[in-house]
Design an enzyme around this catalytic site. Sequence first.
Site, short mmCIF file in Angstrom:
data_model
loop_
_atom_site.label_atom_id
_atom_site.label_comp_id
_atom_site.label_asym_id
_atom_site.label_seq_id
_atom_site.Cartn_x
_atom_site.Cartn_y
_atom_site.Cartn_z
N ALA A 27 42.53 38.76 68.20
CA ALA A 27 42.46 40.10 67.60
C ALA A 27 41.11 40.80 67.85
O ALA A 27 41.04 42.02 67.85
CB ALA A 27 42.76 40.01 66.11
N LYS A 28 40.05 40.03 68.11
CA LYS A 28 38.74 40.66 68.38
C LYS A 28 38.82 41.48 69.66
O LYS A 28 38.20 42.53 69.78
CB LYS A 28 37.64 39.59 68.50
N ARG A 63 31.75 32.73 75.41
CA ARG A 63 31.03 33.97 75.73
C ARG A 63 29.51 33.72 75.74
O ARG A 63 29.08 32.62 76.01
CB ARG A 63 31.42 35.10 74.79
N LYS A 177 48.03 33.85 67.02
CA LYS A 177 47.04 34.85 66.62
C LYS A 177 47.73 36.02 65.95
O LYS A 177 48.81 36.47 66.39
CB LYS A 177 46.27 35.33 67.86
N GLU A 258 35.06 28.17 60.99
CA GLU A 258 34.71 27.87 62.38
C GLU A 258 33.46 28.61 62.85
O GLU A 258 32.77 28.15 63.75
CB GLU A 258 35.89 28.20 63.31
N HIS A 308 37.58 23.17 63.75
CA HIS A 308 37.90 24.10 64.85
C HIS A 308 37.60 23.49 66.22
O HIS A 308 36.52 22.93 66.42
CB HIS A 308 37.04 25.36 64.64
N GLU A 328 42.96 20.33 66.29
CA GLU A 328 43.39 21.50 67.04
C GLU A 328 43.53 21.15 68.52
O GLU A 328 42.54 20.85 69.19
CB GLU A 328 42.38 22.64 66.85
MG LIG Z 1 40.26 30.51 64.68
#
Ligand SMILES: [Mg+2]
Length: 378
Positions: A27-28, A63, A177, A258, A308, A328
């Site tokens: 969503a970012k 990133r 997501k 996270e 995470h 995960e």
């Molecule tokens: Mg997450």
Amino acid sequence: MTNQTDKITQVEVKLLKVPLAKPVSDAKVIMGKQTPLTHVWLTTATIKTEAGYEGYGYVYCKRNGGTAQYALAKEMAPLLIGEDPNDISRLWDKLLWSCISIGNSGVAVQGITPFDIALWDIKAKRANLSVSKLVGQRKDRVPCYNTTGGFLQDSIEEVIEHAHKVLEAGVGGIKIKVGQKDFMQDVKRVKALRKAIGDDVAIMVDANQQWDVSTALKAGRYLDEFNLVWLEEPVKAHDYKGHGRLSRSLETPIATGEMLTSFREGLPYFEERAFDVCQLDMPRIGGLTPFLNVLERCDENDLVLAPHYSMELHLPVTAMYGNDAWVEHFEWFEQVDLFNEKSVLDNGFMVVSDRLGFGLSFNETTVTKLLEDSSVIN
Ligand SMILES: [Mg+2]
């Protein structure tokens, strides 16, 4: 009794750039804050000792910031030469004090992570044990869920197709997501996924911090009907009061943690009981040494533990944890053969390895291919 003191004789750090098979968007990205993720930075450490032990560790970064972690690790590496690798807590403190003017969280502790992991790897190997057996294993398998197929660049049909594939391969849950401005679009995707994979499969959703509290409350009330295992990062990562309010107001458990970059940043979440599912991330908070504090706090508060990312490192710590825990499942490192060892999935669980230490070694062919820089200190 044999004297088990030892000496660190060589430290090697490497910077790797791991490409993803395809760029992914949460969503970012959809909200215009980031561009799609195309690769993951890794700083790896190999520590060798006089007695002949060799330990491996890594820290990662998505990133920008990966080269900063590497630069700091490179500066810290000489401080380990000649030290006793058994004294992990003292060495952790020594490394942190060496860079304290940049703080005591974030990159400062992440520079320590690859060494901390490598030192625990050596400690377990010296004891002839896996890391989880060394610290105290409770489970030989941990439920795991897949995240890589649930990103927002994919249509819901593609998400469902991938979900069927990984469920068949032995994964026990599917995370997708959410977090779009029009949250009804997310609700539609969740509804379609639930219908496609049935009521018995665990589903988690992750808004990646893109709602405010009132939107998250509204969206959460719609999502409550799908019996989700959790709603992750509904609001900004550092808003523990907002997370707490949502946790008290919604039926769906709230997961977060996270983005926190030290054990201390997590303290208000424990004190306020701002989450039901703790997702603090071992590499991001400085390694196993601080993560042992996380395990204790989660246990005191009877939380679910779902660290995470980094399934290879989090499998042994979730195996130590007494309450419910999840690993995960990400295929990204396995897709490039980063490690010589592969995860073993069985009927919804990831099987805890009995290999010594963290049970990981880097595949040198892959490392050579992905290498950006390296440094050896003797
Ligand atoms: Mg997450």
